[in-house]
Design a protein around this motif. Sequence first.
Motif, PDB file in Angstrom:
ATOM      1  N   UNK A   1     -40.145 -13.427 -40.335  1.00  0.00           N
ATOM      2  CA  UNK A   1     -39.103 -12.887 -39.461  1.00  0.00           C
ATOM      3  C   UNK A   1     -39.403 -11.455 -39.042  1.00  0.00           C
ATOM      4  N   UNK A   2     -39.842 -10.619 -39.975  1.00  0.00           N
ATOM      5  CA  UNK A   2     -40.124  -9.215 -39.634  1.00  0.00           C
ATOM      6  C   UNK A   2     -41.164  -9.114 -38.538  1.00  0.00           C
ATOM      7  N   UNK A   3     -42.221  -9.908 -38.626  1.00  0.00           N
ATOM      8  CA  UNK A   3     -43.269  -9.839 -37.612  1.00  0.00           C
ATOM      9  C   UNK A   3     -42.872 -10.537 -36.314  1.00  0.00           C
ATOM     10  N   UNK A   4     -41.779 -11.285 -36.332  1.00  0.00           N
ATOM     11  CA  UNK A   4     -41.277 -11.910 -35.109  1.00  0.00           C
ATOM     12  C   UNK A   4     -40.304 -11.013 -34.368  1.00  0.00           C
ATOM     13  N   UNK A   5     -39.847  -9.947 -35.033  1.00  0.00           N
ATOM     14  CA  UNK A   5     -38.792  -9.125 -34.449  1.00  0.00           C
ATOM     15  C   UNK A   5     -39.256  -8.309 -33.251  1.00  0.00           C
ATOM     16  N   UNK A   6     -40.559  -8.039 -33.129  1.00  0.00           N
ATOM     17  CA  UNK A   6     -41.031  -7.283 -31.971  1.00  0.00           C
ATOM     18  C   UNK A   6     -40.697  -8.035 -30.688  1.00  0.00           C
ATOM     19  N   UNK A   7     -40.953  -9.323 -30.671  1.00  0.00           N
ATOM     20  CA  UNK A   7     -40.620 -10.134 -29.500  1.00  0.00           C
ATOM     21  C   UNK A   7     -39.121 -10.203 -29.281  1.00  0.00           C
ATOM     22  N   UNK A   8     -38.367 -10.376 -30.357  1.00  0.00           N
ATOM     23  CA  UNK A   8     -36.911 -10.501 -30.240  1.00  0.00           C
ATOM     24  C   UNK A   8     -36.296  -9.196 -29.760  1.00  0.00           C
ATOM     25  N   UNK A   9     -36.769  -8.064 -30.283  1.00  0.00           N
ATOM     26  CA  UNK A   9     -36.249  -6.764 -29.866  1.00  0.00           C
ATOM     27  C   UNK A   9     -36.536  -6.522 -28.387  1.00  0.00           C
ATOM     28  N   UNK A  10     -37.706  -6.946 -27.915  1.00  0.00           N
ATOM     29  CA  UNK A  10     -38.030  -6.822 -26.492  1.00  0.00           C
ATOM     30  C   UNK A  10     -37.017  -7.569 -25.644  1.00  0.00           C
ATOM     31  N   UNK A  11     -36.729  -8.795 -26.016  1.00  0.00           N
ATOM     32  CA  UNK A  11     -35.766  -9.606 -25.266  1.00  0.00           C
ATOM     33  C   UNK A  11     -34.382  -8.973 -25.309  1.00  0.00           C
ATOM     34  N   UNK A  12     -33.961  -8.523 -26.483  1.00  0.00           N
ATOM     35  CA  UNK A  12     -32.641  -7.912 -26.609  1.00  0.00           C
ATOM     36  C   UNK A  12     -32.543  -6.642 -25.772  1.00  0.00           C
ATOM     37  N   UNK A  13     -33.607  -5.845 -25.768  1.00  0.00           N
ATOM     38  CA  UNK A  13     -33.584  -4.617 -24.983  1.00  0.00           C
ATOM     39  C   UNK A  13     -33.449  -4.891 -23.498  1.00  0.00           C
ATOM     40  N   UNK A  14     -34.201  -5.854 -22.999  1.00  0.00           N
ATOM     41  CA  UNK A  14     -34.115  -6.205 -21.581  1.00  0.00           C
ATOM     42  C   UNK A  14     -32.769  -6.820 -21.236  1.00  0.00           C
ATOM     43  N   UNK A  15     -32.272  -7.681 -22.104  1.00  0.00           N
ATOM     44  CA  UNK A  15     -31.038  -8.392 -21.810  1.00  0.00           C
ATOM     45  C   UNK A  15     -29.802  -7.520 -22.003  1.00  0.00           C
ATOM     46  N   UNK A  16     -29.864  -6.510 -22.879  1.00  0.00           N
ATOM     47  CA  UNK A  16     -28.698  -5.652 -23.077  1.00  0.00           C
ATOM     48  C   UNK A  16     -28.380  -4.879 -21.807  1.00  0.00           C
TER      49      UNK A  16
ATOM     50  N   UNK B   1     -32.368 -17.268 -29.101  1.00  0.00           N
ATOM     51  CA  UNK B   1     -32.706 -18.390 -29.968  1.00  0.00           C
ATOM     52  C   UNK B   1     -34.093 -18.947 -29.648  1.00  0.00           C
ATOM     53  N   UNK B   2     -34.359 -19.150 -28.372  1.00  0.00           N
ATOM     54  CA  UNK B   2     -35.643 -19.743 -27.991  1.00  0.00           C
ATOM     55  C   UNK B   2     -36.800 -18.782 -28.261  1.00  0.00           C
ATOM     56  N   UNK B   3     -36.599 -17.496 -28.014  1.00  0.00           N
ATOM     57  CA  UNK B   3     -37.655 -16.524 -28.289  1.00  0.00           C
ATOM     58  C   UNK B   3     -37.899 -16.375 -29.793  1.00  0.00           C
ATOM     59  N   UNK B   4     -36.813 -16.381 -30.571  1.00  0.00           N
ATOM     60  CA  UNK B   4     -36.961 -16.295 -32.027  1.00  0.00           C
ATOM     61  C   UNK B   4     -37.705 -17.505 -32.562  1.00  0.00           C
ATOM     62  N   UNK B   5     -37.351 -18.676 -32.084  1.00  0.00           N
ATOM     63  CA  UNK B   5     -38.015 -19.903 -32.531  1.00  0.00           C
ATOM     64  C   UNK B   5     -39.514 -19.862 -32.225  1.00  0.00           C
ATOM     65  N   UNK B   6     -39.870 -19.464 -30.975  1.00  0.00           N
ATOM     66  CA  UNK B   6     -41.285 -19.421 -30.599  1.00  0.00           C
ATOM     67  C   UNK B   6     -42.053 -18.389 -31.434  1.00  0.00           C
ATOM     68  N   UNK B   7     -41.454 -17.199 -31.623  1.00  0.00           N
ATOM     69  CA  UNK B   7     -42.123 -16.162 -32.407  1.00  0.00           C
ATOM     70  C   UNK B   7     -42.246 -16.569 -33.877  1.00  0.00           C
ATOM     71  N   UNK B   8     -41.221 -17.213 -34.416  1.00  0.00           N
ATOM     72  CA  UNK B   8     -41.262 -17.648 -35.808  1.00  0.00           C
ATOM     73  C   UNK B   8     -42.314 -18.733 -36.025  1.00  0.00           C
ATOM     74  N   UNK B   9     -42.452 -19.639 -35.075  1.00  0.00           N
ATOM     75  CA  UNK B   9     -43.470 -20.695 -35.205  1.00  0.00           C
ATOM     76  C   UNK B   9     -44.866 -20.083 -35.247  1.00  0.00           C
ATOM     77  N   UNK B  10     -45.112 -19.070 -34.418  1.00  0.00           N
ATOM     78  CA  UNK B  10     -46.409 -18.391 -34.450  1.00  0.00           C
ATOM     79  C   UNK B  10     -46.629 -17.687 -35.783  1.00  0.00           C
TER      80      UNK B  10
END
Length: 317
Positions: free
Chosen positions: A232-247, A197-206
């Motif tokens: 959202x599409x351009x924010x997904x790179x950051x979100x995918x990074x977080x999901x990959x590390x956290x999975x 949530x926090x990473x998505x919010x930060x990436x979306x704001x940018x």
Amino acid sequence: MTKYLLTRVRQSLITLFLVSVVVFAGVRALPGDPALAIAGEERSPAALAAIRRSYGLDDNLFVQYGRYLSHALRGDLGNSSRTGLPVADAIGGALPVTLELSALALLLAVVLGIGAGMVAAVRRGKPAEWLANAIALLGLSVPTFWLGMVLVLAFAIAVPVFAGSGFVPFATDPLDNLRRMVLPAIVLGSGLAAVVMRQTRAAMLDSLSADYVRTARAKGLSRREVIGGHALRNSLVTVVTVLGLQLGSLISGAVVTEQIFVLPGFGKLTIDAVFTRDYATLQGVVLCTSAAYILINLLVDVLYSVIDPRIRLGGAR
């Protein structure tokens, strides 16, 4: 695309080889003698010598590693010194439990984390953002073991909606399986949902303040198209990074959750192997977990190339 994938696969194989060396050396560095754990009360020198000879513990480390690597490449992870059964069979029985738990936790984290992050970014400075931030902070702060006990007391004992322990395979009884897996998935996925949530919010704001979003709005695109198709599409790179590390962390972090809910997954298998100095099982569990990390990171790299072709072109050089 092919060159990019081959490069990533080669790097993953090298990493997996180095991991196997570290796992082998790290397990051998653990205190205690596995021969003593196997012998039990029968600790005569002859019995200990026979056990070491039977399991190859009297060979030097280079010979032991060569034998271990040769067998592992053929899918043979050895036999458990505790049960005498093949380690691959034990992992095959425990892996589906941990994978199902991790998949449900990931699904919860993606749905809640990305959804709440989008709302918090779009509704910046409004009560919706404050509520999403408060829930995220709560999810990051509450210890896993405490949340698990509270959920068991509330929803398995006080109001018995879900089961608080045990496991039933999905193929045997889907409804009973979900009754037993919902609470562990909430416990394991709550922290990840807060991070997403926090990473998505930060990436979306940018993204929302970027020039291409202003251009999309100026072209007359609808609010949904601007937010979903561009920001959202351009924010997904950051979100995918977080999901990959956290999975990867979900698979290893499921140990505590599985102990709380008495699930026969990697958690119980790992703890039993540590306490009994079961080298073969411990090596197999850690190697499989490490391989999962590497595979997840490889998939994340592939997703990068799908989301942003510039990454694929740059990584192939």
